[in-house]
Design a protein around this motif. Structure first.
Motif, PDB file in Angstrom:
ATOM      1  N   VAL A   1       0.841  -1.203   0.000  1.00  0.00           N
ATOM      2  CA  VAL A   1       0.000   0.000   0.000  1.00  0.00           C
ATOM      3  C   VAL A   1       0.875   1.252   0.000  1.00  0.00           C
ATOM      4  CG1 VAL A   1      -1.649   1.345   1.364  1.00  0.00           C
ATOM      5  CG2 VAL A   1      -1.999  -1.111   1.062  1.00  0.00           C
ATOM      6  N   TYR A   2       1.929   1.235   0.831  1.00  0.00           N
ATOM      7  CA  TYR A   2       2.865   2.369   0.861  1.00  0.00           C
ATOM      8  C   TYR A   2       3.437   2.629  -0.528  1.00  0.00           C
ATOM      9  CZ  TYR A   2       7.296   4.815   1.308  1.00  0.00           C
ATOM     10  OH  TYR A   2       8.334   5.703   1.114  1.00  0.00           O
TER      11      TYR A   2
ATOM     12  N   PHE B   1      -4.783  -1.063  -7.015  1.00  0.00           N
ATOM     13  CA  PHE B   1      -5.148  -0.831  -5.617  1.00  0.00           C
ATOM     14  C   PHE B   1      -6.337   0.122  -5.493  1.00  0.00           C
ATOM     15  CE2 PHE B   1      -4.582   1.815  -1.750  1.00  0.00           C
ATOM     16  CZ  PHE B   1      -4.817   0.828  -0.800  1.00  0.00           C
ATOM     17  N   ILE B   2      -7.335  -0.276  -4.703  1.00  0.00           N
ATOM     18  CA  ILE B   2      -8.483   0.586  -4.404  1.00  0.00           C
ATOM     19  C   ILE B   2      -8.403   1.070  -2.960  1.00  0.00           C
ATOM     20  CG2 ILE B   2     -11.003   0.721  -4.238  1.00  0.00           C
ATOM     21  CD1 ILE B   2     -11.111  -1.491  -6.418  1.00  0.00           C
ATOM     22  N   LYS B   3      -8.402   0.140  -2.013  1.00  0.00           N
ATOM     23  CA  LYS B   3      -8.276   0.514  -0.604  1.00  0.00           C
ATOM     24  C   LYS B   3      -7.901  -0.704   0.224  1.00  0.00           C
ATOM     25  CE  LYS B   3     -13.306   0.188   0.125  1.00  0.00           C
ATOM     26  NZ  LYS B   3     -14.489   0.915   0.627  1.00  0.00           N
ATOM     27  N   GLN B   4      -7.364  -0.438   1.407  1.00  0.00           N
ATOM     28  CA  GLN B   4      -6.980  -1.510   2.323  1.00  0.00           C
ATOM     29  C   GLN B   4      -8.107  -1.706   3.328  1.00  0.00           C
ATOM     30  OE1 GLN B   4      -3.382  -0.865   4.547  1.00  0.00           O
ATOM     31  NE2 GLN B   4      -3.497  -2.822   5.617  1.00  0.00           N
ATOM     32  N   SER B   5      -8.933  -2.702   3.084  1.00  0.00           N
ATOM     33  CA  SER B   5     -10.045  -2.976   4.002  1.00  0.00           C
ATOM     34  C   SER B   5     -10.781  -4.231   3.547  1.00  0.00           C
ATOM     35  CB  SER B   5     -11.032  -1.807   4.048  1.00  0.00           C
ATOM     36  OG  SER B   5     -11.733  -1.712   2.824  1.00  0.00           O
ATOM     37  N   LEU B   6     -11.598  -4.757   4.449  1.00  0.00           N
ATOM     38  CA  LEU B   6     -12.566  -5.783   4.085  1.00  0.00           C
ATOM     39  C   LEU B   6     -13.850  -5.088   3.625  1.00  0.00           C
ATOM     40  CD1 LEU B   6     -12.279  -8.157   7.190  1.00  0.00           C
ATOM     41  CD2 LEU B   6     -11.616  -8.743   4.856  1.00  0.00           C
ATOM     42  N   PRO B   7     -14.634  -5.735   2.761  1.00  0.00           N
ATOM     43  CA  PRO B   7     -15.967  -5.188   2.484  1.00  0.00           C
ATOM     44  C   PRO B   7     -16.764  -5.105   3.783  1.00  0.00           C
ATOM     45  CG  PRO B   7     -15.391  -6.899   0.905  1.00  0.00           C
ATOM     46  CD  PRO B   7     -14.348  -6.933   1.975  1.00  0.00           C
TER      47      PRO B   7
END
Length: 311
Positions: A65-66, A82-88
């Protein structure tokens, strides 16, 4: 960073699994979006070890991500998956277990679903590993003629694009010359863009690494294609799993021999020393796993300037 080890990714059937790699499991969120979940599995010499490295998946995710953000800032034309760092959100709610959802969240990336280009796009700035082995035999790296008299660990006159095949699970990647890679890609413009981007990303990242006292010896990228043939950086990027990081301060004095490293070379050296290179079913001793985790963490802290992982 999570201290326990998570080798098997279990989303309780909430999302369909698309694929399972050596380290990551891929799940379909919808027809356009995937969830990449990095386990703590570790492979060496194309074999996955029986046990994992504590906290490794979260660290690889944070490091990727960095770099996705850093590279897009430095190379405005670069596109990434890459969209985002998360779970739905619905998956996190359905999981219920707070500790499980927390562990999965820090090792998960939502990414664009793309057609993957069938080569591993490797860039070498220094001669080591399989490149060094080939050079000793034939004076070439991936079939590219090199100057005589190079020693192991030496910086190359200029970074080289040295692709390999992208093997199916259980098979080994094979180093190929750039012309063969262009044939595999099949589109002249796409192949040229992959090569140009790989070299530009490597050069940008190597400069950043040098600023914090790290030599980026080589690294591996993967790329995908949009429906209109735009080349996009995918998978992980510039992690200790996909790159060789060496301490800059000891690089020159170690020319001609194995360099100390911040990556899984430590594990590779242990396997070779124990006669376990390429063997299946290897269990890593706790101390080797701990020291490997420490190497990864040190690289992360130096490159990102962060002491703890963050989304």
């Amino acid at each position: 960073m999570t201290s326990s080890t998570l080798v098997d990714i279990d989303l309780k059937g909430l999302l369909p699994k698309v694929a399972s790699g050596k380290v990551r499991d891929l799940f379909a969120i919808d027809e356009d979006t995937l969830l990449f979940v990095a386990s703590d599995r570790i492979s060496a010499y194309d074999v996955v070890m029986q046990n994992g490295i504590p906290g490794k998946g979260a660290l690889l995710t944070a490091m990727s991500v960095y770099w996705f953000k850093y590279l897009q800032n430095k190379i405005p034309t670069l596109k990434t998956h890459f969209i985002k760092q998360s779970l739905p959100a619905d998956v996190e709610t359905a999981l219920g277990d707070q500790s499980l959802s927390s562990s999965l969240r820090e090792r998960s990336m939502q990414v664009r679903r793309l057609k993957i280009i069938p080569v591993e796009s490797i860039v070498r700035g220094y001669i080591t590993g399989s490149g060094w082995a080939e050079y000793k035999k034939s004076g070439t790296v991936n079939g590219i003629a090199m100057p005589p008299g190079l020693v192991e660990g030496q910086q190359l006159p200029q970074p080289l694009w040295t692709p390999s095949t992208k093997a199916e699970a259980g098979a080994k990647d094979e180093n190929i010359n750039p012309e063969k890679a262009r044939e595999l890609i099949g589109d002249v413009a796409v192949a040229k863009r992959v090569e140009e981007l790989s070299l530009e990303i490597y050069t940008t990242a190597a400069k950043r690494a040098e600023e914090v006292g790290i030599v980026l010896a080589d690294t591996k990228f993967e790329f995908g294609l949009t429906s209109d043939n735009e080349v996009v950086l995918v998978d992980e990027v510039l992690t200790p799993d996909s790159s060789r990081f060496w301490p800059k301060q000891t690089w020159e004095q170690n020319l001609g021999k194995q360099q100390p490293s911040f990556d899984k070379q430590f594990l590779r050296d242990w396997l070779v020393g124990q006669g376990l290179k390429g063997k299946e079913g290897v269990v890593i001793p706790e101390e080797i796993a701990r020291q490997t985790a420490a190497k990864y963490k040190e690289a992360y802290q130096m490159l990102t300037g962060e002491n703890t992982l963050g989304a």
